[in-house]
Design an enzyme around this catalytic site. Structure first.
Site, PDB file in Angstrom:
ATOM      1  NE  ARG A  34      -3.632   1.803   3.078  1.00  0.00           N
ATOM      2  CZ  ARG A  34      -3.705   2.596   4.154  1.00  0.00           C
ATOM      3  NH1 ARG A  34      -2.659   2.717   4.974  1.00  0.00           N
ATOM      4  NH2 ARG A  34      -4.800   3.284   4.413  1.00  0.00           N
ATOM      5  CD  GLU A  49      -7.246   6.098   9.689  1.00  0.00           C
ATOM      6  OE1 GLU A  49      -6.958   5.042  10.279  1.00  0.00           O
ATOM      7  OE2 GLU A  49      -6.810   7.213  10.044  1.00  0.00           O
ATOM      8  CD  GLU A 104      -4.080   3.349   8.444  1.00  0.00           C
ATOM      9  OE1 GLU A 104      -3.818   3.629   9.637  1.00  0.00           O
ATOM     10  OE2 GLU A 104      -4.317   4.219   7.577  1.00  0.00           O
TER      11      GLU A 104
END
Length: 370
Positions: A78, A169, A273
Site C-alpha cells: 500500500r 479514514e 491498517e
C-alpha cells in the site's frame, strides 16, 4: 511532536484503555476463510532508502525491505499518495517510481488516495491547496480527473493498481468542509465517492475500490457510515477498516464489526491498517505516538509478533480477506520525518511501531499468514 493523525485518533477514539487479556483472545483461526491480501503500507520507505537507510533480514543480511517483507509473507503493498506535498515524497512522481519496484517484486499494489497535500484521517481532511477554493461541483471533477490521471499513469507504465482507496479514514467525510458529513447528510460525500469510483473503473475496471474508515471500534458507527453512503447510491468493492487495539478496543469487538460489515453489505472486508509497539522507548527526539499496549501482549519483539498474529487470526475468522500493517519499515532515520512541510527537520513518532529496530534489523516474530 507526534504524527498528527495518530494523536487525533487517540483523542477521538478513547485511547489507551486497559483491556483484559481474556477479551483480547482471538477467535479460532481454523475457519475456512483465508487472507489473500497480506499487506504492508511502506509509504515512508522510499525516502528512507534515498537517505541511505539499511534493512536487514533475520539472518543479518542487508536486503531491499520489499524482499524482506515478501519473505515474511507480504504479497500486497500500500502506498499513500498526496497531491502536492511540500517534501515531494508520496507525490505522483514518487509513487510512480516506487510502484515499478513494487510490481517488479511480484507484489500487488494498493494506492491510498488522501486527496490532500498532507495527512488525512478522522480528525482532519484538508483540501489540497490547488483545490482550496473549489466547491462541491468542481471537487467532483477534481476527484475524477486526479484519480483517473494517477491510475492511468500507473497503467501506462505497466504498474496498474490492483486496488485503490477513495479517501483515507474518512469517518465523517473527506475534502472538508464541502465533503464533510454534517447533520447526517451524506449527499456531498456520496458525490465525491462516486467520482472516485467511476474514475477508477474508467481507468481499469478490474481495479478494486476500497472505502476506508477507522470504524473497527464501533459497529454502530460503521453502520452509520456505510449505510449513509449506500443510501446515496455509492458503490465500492471492499470495506476497509483501521484497527489498533490501544485505540479501537478488543479483538473480539473488531471481529464482530468485520463479520457484520461483510454480511450487511455483501462485500469483502480488510483491516487496512494495524500496528503494535515493540517498546516504549523512543529512538529520536520526536515523542512516540503510541506509548502503551494491550493486555496480554508485552511491548517486546515477541509481543509485537503475537499481537499481529492475533489480529490476523481474528480478522480471518470473522471473514476478512486481508490485513495491512501500517508503516512497518518506518524506523527512525534522520531526515525522514512525519511532517511533509519539514521532512528533514521533523522526527518519527512511529519508530517503536515499525517491525525493524533502530539499526534496521527485522523482527523475526512478525509474519503474514494466509
Amino acid at each position: 511532536m507526534k504524527i498528527p493523525g495518530r494523536i487525533v485518533k487517540a483523542a477521538l477514539l478513547l485511547a489507551a484503555v486497559a483491556l483484559p487479556a481474556a477479551m483480547l483472545t482471538p477467535t479460532n483461526a481454523a475457519a475456512a476463510n483465508s487472507l489473500t491480501m497480506l499487506g504492508a503500507d511502506v509509504s515512508s520507505a522510499q525516502r528512507a532508502i534515498d537517505l541511505g537507510a539499511k534493512y536487514y533480514d533475520s539472518s543479518g543480511t542487508a536486503k531491499d525491505p520489499l524482499d524482506i517483507l515478501k519473505g515474511a509473507g507480504v504479497n500486497y503493498v500500500r502506498l499513500r499518495i498526496w497531491n502536492n506535498p511540500a517534501s515531494g515524497y508520496n507525490n505522483k512522481a514518487k509513487v510512480l517510481a516506487y510502484a515499478k519496484q513494487v510490481k517488479a517484486k511480484g507484489l500487488k499494489l494498493l494506492i491510498d488516495f488522501h486527496y490532500s497535500d498532507t495527512w488525512a484521517d478522522p480528525g482532519k481532511q484538508y483540501k489540497p491547496a490547488a483545490w482550496s477554493s473549489h466547491g462541491i461541483s468542481a471537487l467532483q471533477t477534481d476527484v475524477y480527473n486526479y484519480t483517473y490521471d494517477v491510475c492511468n499513469s500507473l497503467k501506462s507504465q505497466g504498474t496498474t493498481p490492483d486496488s485503490v482507496q477513495i479517501g483515507n479514514e474518512i469517518n465523517v467525510g473527506m475534502l472538508w468542509d464541502d465533503g464533510k458529513v454534517v447533520n447526517n447528510s451524506f449527499t456531498n460525500l456520496g458525490l465525491l465517492l462516486k467520482s472516485g469510483y467511476n474514475a477508477t473503473k474508467a481507468c481499469n475496471s478490474p481495479t478494486q475500490v476500497i472505502i476506508h474508515t477507522a470504524d473497527a471500534d464501533s459497529d454502530s458507527n460503521a453502520r452509520w457510515f456505510y449505510d449513509g453512503i449506500k443510501a446515496q447510491g455509492v458503490n465500492w468493492d471492499i470495506t476497509g477498516l483501521s484497527y489498533y487495539c490501544m485505540w479501537h478496543g478488543t479483538l473480539a469487538n473488531m471481529g464482530s464489526v468485520v463479520s457484520d460489515m461483510k454480511s450487511r453489505y455483501g462485500k469483502d472486508v480488510i483491516i487496512a491498517e494495524t500496528a503494535y509497539p515493540f517498546t516504549t522507548s523512543d529512538a529520536d527526539g520526536t515523542a512516540n505516538s503510541v506509548t502503551s499496549g494491550c493486555s496480554g501482549y508485552p511491548l517486546t519483539w515477541a509481543g509485537q509478533g503475537s499481537e499481529f498474529t492475533a489480529v490476523q487470526n481474528t480478522a480471518r475468522s470473522a471473514g476478512a480477506i486481508g490485513v495491512f500493517y501500517w508503516e512497518p519499515t518506518w524506523y527512525a532515520v534522520t531526515g525522514n520525518g512525519w511532517d511533509p512541510a519539514n521532512i528533514s527537520g521533523s522526527g518519527d513518532g512511529w519508530d517503536n511501531m515499525a517491525i525493524f529496530n533502530w539499526t534496521g534489523q527485522v523482527n523475526p516474530n512478525v509474519k503474514w499468514t494466509p
